[in-house]
Every structure is written in C-alpha cells, then in structure tokens.
Design an enzyme around this catalytic site. Structure first.
Site, PDB file in Angstrom:
ATOM      1  N   HIS A 260       5.301   6.357  11.437  1.00  0.00           N
ATOM      2  CA  HIS A 260       4.754   6.157  10.083  1.00  0.00           C
ATOM      3  C   HIS A 260       3.777   7.304   9.817  1.00  0.00           C
ATOM      4  O   HIS A 260       2.570   7.121   9.769  1.00  0.00           O
ATOM      5  CB  HIS A 260       4.053   4.797  10.031  1.00  0.00           C
ATOM      6  CG  HIS A 260       3.753   4.280   8.662  1.00  0.00           C
ATOM      7  ND1 HIS A 260       3.829   5.048   7.524  1.00  0.00           N
ATOM      8  CD2 HIS A 260       3.365   3.050   8.243  1.00  0.00           C
ATOM      9  CE1 HIS A 260       3.508   4.297   6.476  1.00  0.00           C
ATOM     10  NE2 HIS A 260       3.214   3.080   6.882  1.00  0.00           N
TER      11      HIS A 260
ATOM     12  N   ARG B  30      11.543   3.816   3.461  1.00  0.00           N
ATOM     13  CA  ARG B  30      11.110   2.838   4.478  1.00  0.00           C
ATOM     14  C   ARG B  30      12.325   1.997   4.842  1.00  0.00           C
ATOM     15  O   ARG B  30      13.027   1.493   3.964  1.00  0.00           O
ATOM     16  CB  ARG B  30      10.001   1.936   3.943  1.00  0.00           C
ATOM     17  CG  ARG B  30       9.710   0.788   4.912  1.00  0.00           C
ATOM     18  CD  ARG B  30       8.468   0.033   4.584  1.00  0.00           C
ATOM     19  NE  ARG B  30       7.294   0.824   4.880  1.00  0.00           N
ATOM     20  CZ  ARG B  30       6.057   0.319   4.883  1.00  0.00           C
ATOM     21  NH1 ARG B  30       5.853  -0.943   4.596  1.00  0.00           N
ATOM     22  NH2 ARG B  30       5.025   1.092   5.171  1.00  0.00           N
TER      23      ARG B  30
ATOM     24  N   LYS C  44      26.606  -4.418  -0.449  1.00  0.00           N
ATOM     25  CA  LYS C  44      28.062  -4.266  -0.602  1.00  0.00           C
ATOM     26  C   LYS C  44      28.660  -3.513   0.575  1.00  0.00           C
ATOM     27  O   LYS C  44      29.845  -3.212   0.591  1.00  0.00           O
ATOM     28  CB  LYS C  44      28.368  -3.499  -1.894  1.00  0.00           C
ATOM     29  CG  LYS C  44      27.868  -4.172  -3.154  1.00  0.00           C
ATOM     30  CD  LYS C  44      28.293  -3.326  -4.355  1.00  0.00           C
ATOM     31  CE  LYS C  44      27.612  -3.795  -5.626  1.00  0.00           C
ATOM     32  NZ  LYS C  44      27.791  -2.816  -6.714  1.00  0.00           N
TER      33      LYS C  44
ATOM     34  N   ARG D  96       0.803  -1.214   0.000  1.00  0.00           N
ATOM     35  CA  ARG D  96       0.000   0.000   0.000  1.00  0.00           C
ATOM     36  C   ARG D  96       0.839   1.269   0.000  1.00  0.00           C
ATOM     37  O   ARG D  96       0.594   2.190  -0.781  1.00  0.00           O
ATOM     38  CB  ARG D  96      -0.891   0.066   1.254  1.00  0.00           C
ATOM     39  CG  ARG D  96      -2.222  -0.576   1.130  1.00  0.00           C
ATOM     40  CD  ARG D  96      -2.658  -1.045   2.481  1.00  0.00           C
ATOM     41  NE  ARG D  96      -1.737  -2.088   2.904  1.00  0.00           N
ATOM     42  CZ  ARG D  96      -1.884  -3.348   2.563  1.00  0.00           C
ATOM     43  NH1 ARG D  96      -2.907  -3.735   1.883  1.00  0.00           N
ATOM     44  NH2 ARG D  96      -0.990  -4.251   2.910  1.00  0.00           N
ATOM     45  N   THR D  97       1.786   1.348   0.914  1.00  0.00           N
ATOM     46  CA  THR D  97       2.508   2.607   1.077  1.00  0.00           C
ATOM     47  C   THR D  97       3.281   2.931  -0.202  1.00  0.00           C
ATOM     48  O   THR D  97       3.192   4.025  -0.757  1.00  0.00           O
ATOM     49  CB  THR D  97       3.445   2.541   2.296  1.00  0.00           C
ATOM     50  OG1 THR D  97       2.664   2.165   3.428  1.00  0.00           O
ATOM     51  CG2 THR D  97       4.103   3.868   2.570  1.00  0.00           C
TER      52      THR D  97
HETATM   53  C1  NCD Z   1       1.937  -0.927   8.270  1.00  0.00           C
HETATM   54  C2  NCD Z   1       3.433  -0.724   8.425  1.00  0.00           C
HETATM   55  O1  NCD Z   1       4.187  -0.961   7.479  1.00  0.00           O
HETATM   56  O2  NCD Z   1       3.799  -0.282   9.498  1.00  0.00           O
HETATM   57  N1  NCD Z   1       1.545  -1.145   6.958  1.00  0.00           N
HETATM   58  C3  NCD Z   1       1.229  -0.052   6.180  1.00  0.00           C
HETATM   59  O3  NCD Z   1       2.066   0.771   5.873  1.00  0.00           O
HETATM   60  N2  NCD Z   1      -0.058   0.102   5.822  1.00  0.00           N
HETATM   61  C4  NCD Z   1       1.362  -1.883   9.239  1.00  0.00           C
HETATM   62  C5  NCD Z   1       1.882  -3.289   9.247  1.00  0.00           C
HETATM   63  O4  NCD Z   1       2.778  -3.649   8.501  1.00  0.00           O
HETATM   64  O5  NCD Z   1       1.346  -4.049  10.049  1.00  0.00           O
END
Ligand code: NCD
Length: 298
Positions: A128, A100, A79, A50-51
């Site tokens: 997040h 991320r 590396k 999703r993100t």
């Molecule tokens: C979440 C995350 O990556 O923290 N997912 C997301 O971005 N929608 C929640 C999760 O992974 O449980």
C-alpha cells in the site's frame, strides 16, 4: 511510464523526492489547474473511505477529474471479465488508473496490461505504497526519520500497510519493534528481507515491553477480511487495545499512528492525548496523493 506498485521499487531518494513534492502541494506551492486536462480512474474492488476519497480530493484539487468503480458487484467482473481485460479497456479512457484489489500482485499484473500509469491503492495483503508515503510524511513533520525506533503493533501477517511501511523504514536506518498477536507475526520472508536490507528487527510479545523506547507506535487493525474462517479471526480479535494507561513514561515525542479504520485497537480516550496523530496522518493523504498523481501524469 511511471507506475507506483510496491515500496520495493523505490530507493530512498525517490521517496524523499515524493515527500518533498507533497510538501510543496501541502503549502500551496503549485500552479492551479496543473492537471486540468487529466482524468483518472479509481477502480476500487475492496472497501475504502480514506484512500478513495483522498485520491478523488487530490485529483480535484489539481483541477483534474476522476471516474470510477466502487465494487465488484457493479462492474463486469461479475460477468467473468478478467482484471487484465478491465485494465486494457479502462486504460483507453483515462490518463492513469488507481487500483485497489483483494489479490496480492493485482496491481503489478495491471501495470503489465495498462497503457497508462497504475497506482497501487492496496493489493490484498501485499503493498500500500501511497499509505506508506503519507505515514513517512507524517513522521517527518515531527522528527527526522533516520535512526528512530518504530513499533508496529497488530496484524503484521495480513496488514499491507505494515509490510509497505517496514520496507520503507529499512531505508532510513530505523530500528523496528514488532508486536503481533500469536499467528499474526510478520511473514518470515518479509522479516528476512528487512534484515537483509540491514534493518534491526526486534520482536516483542507485549506492547508494554517496547513502548517506552519508541518514537512512533504504528497500530493496525486485524485484517478480518483476509482470515480463512471466522473462528481463526475470533481467536485473535480484541487481543490488544491501546489505552491511556499504556502511555505512562513514554517519550514526549512519541507519535501514535494508525492507517485507519480502527476497530477497537485504540481507545478513543487516547485521542485526547498529545501522542494521537492518526487524524492528522489521514489528512496528509491529500498532499501525498497530489504528488503521486502529478508525478505519474505530468
Ligand atoms: C488500510 C488498508 O486498506 O490497508 N486502510 C487504509 O487504506 N487507510 C488499513 C486497513 O484497512 O486496516
């Protein structure tokens, strides 16, 4: 330069401003091609559907383009390159970086080395913020956020979505109900910080105890990847699951949210109830990320 790293960096008026901007993008109230000369790097060193895809969608909708790295294995990190070096290099290619990373604090570190804005798309068990904005946006579509009762269910220890959201809700006079399996409670420093921000935080041992008082139930997945070993994960795995039976006597306006992916915490039978709002929540990721990308690159 405008980085988006932690909800701690935002005041309420900043959050409200971004939610209002997202609303404009949602209703199509913007100039087409508004970011058409811009390029964003999506550096995802942890899994994401999703993100990552909603950032890419948001960028494409604004007329911009994205490039990216999807795994540690596919990058020079294997590396031995440091994150600082990767960020310095990538900052020379693009107009903004979405990162991320499995380590808490990685996005903050990246922002110190980047020559372009950095957006934190999840740093380990840390923060997040873009998820939190879309969570707030989804709530606000149904009810004013001020003074509501929100239940946070699940892995409040390692769950970055829970940490970010709780901090944001403390700016809206929300009463927070925490419901976590033993050992996965909200870290003491965050619980203290919430109370210092004036938030009422009520701990519950069971979801049934709280659910009838709630306006929002925010369910989270146990963050298996952050456990030190599989035995400690299996001790708490499958310890909670929302089913239609839990929903007798709840408020009519109760919204059940979940950042997704779910891994058994919400019975699919709940999807057919009017309380289930998690798919709508996921789709709100696009206007929120349009607002964020535009804000940092305009
Ligand atoms: C979440 C995350 O990556 O923290 N997912 C997301 O971005 N929608 C929640 C999760 O992974 O449980």
């Amino acid at each position: 330069m405008y980085h988006i790293i932690s909800i701690r960096d935002f005041e309420r008026r900043d959050l409200d401003y971004l939610l209002d901007r997202a609303q404009e993008f949602d209703t199509g109230d913007y100039r087409p091609g508004i970011l058409d000369d811009k390029l964003v790097a999506l550096l995802f060193f942890e899994p994401s559907t999703r993100t990552r895809m909603s950032f890419a969608t948001a960028m494409a909708r604004l007329g911009g383009r994205s490039i990216g790295v999807d795994s540690v294995e596919a990058s020079s990190i294997v590396k031995g390159e440091t994150l600082a070096d990767t960020i310095r290099v990538v900052g020379g290619y693009v107009d903004a970086i979405v990162l991320r990373h499995p380590k808490e604090g990685a996005a903050r570190l990246a922002s110190e080395f980047a020559s372009v804005p950095v957006i934190n798309a999840g740093d380990g068990a840390g923060q997040h913020p873009s998820q939190t904005l879309l969570d707030l946006y989804t709530i606000r579509q149904s009810m004013p956020i001020d003074g509501i009762d929100v239940g946070l269910l699940g892995d409040l220890r390692y769950g970055r979505t829970a940490h970010s959201l709780a901090l944001a809700l403390s700016l809206y006079g929300v009463t927070l109900h925490t419901i976590a399996p033993g050992g996965l409670e909200m870290p003491a420093n965050i619980a203290l910080e919430l109370r210092e921000r004036g938030m009422e935080v009520v701990e519950h041992s069971d979801v049934q105890e709280a659910i009838r008082d709630l306006d929002v139930l925010y369910v989270t997945r146990i963050q298996r990847e952050r456990f030190p070993d599989s035995a400690s994960y299996y001790n708490v795995a499958s310890s909670y699951r929302i089913t239609p039976d839990h929903l007798a006597g709840v408020k009519d306006r109760l919204m059940i949210l979940h950042p997704l992916p779910r891994a058994g915490e919400i019975d699919p039978a709940v999807d057919r109830t009017p309380y289930a709002r998690y798919f709508e929540q996921a789709s709100n990721g696009v206007p929120i990320r349009m607002a964020l990308l535009h804000e940092v690159m305009k």
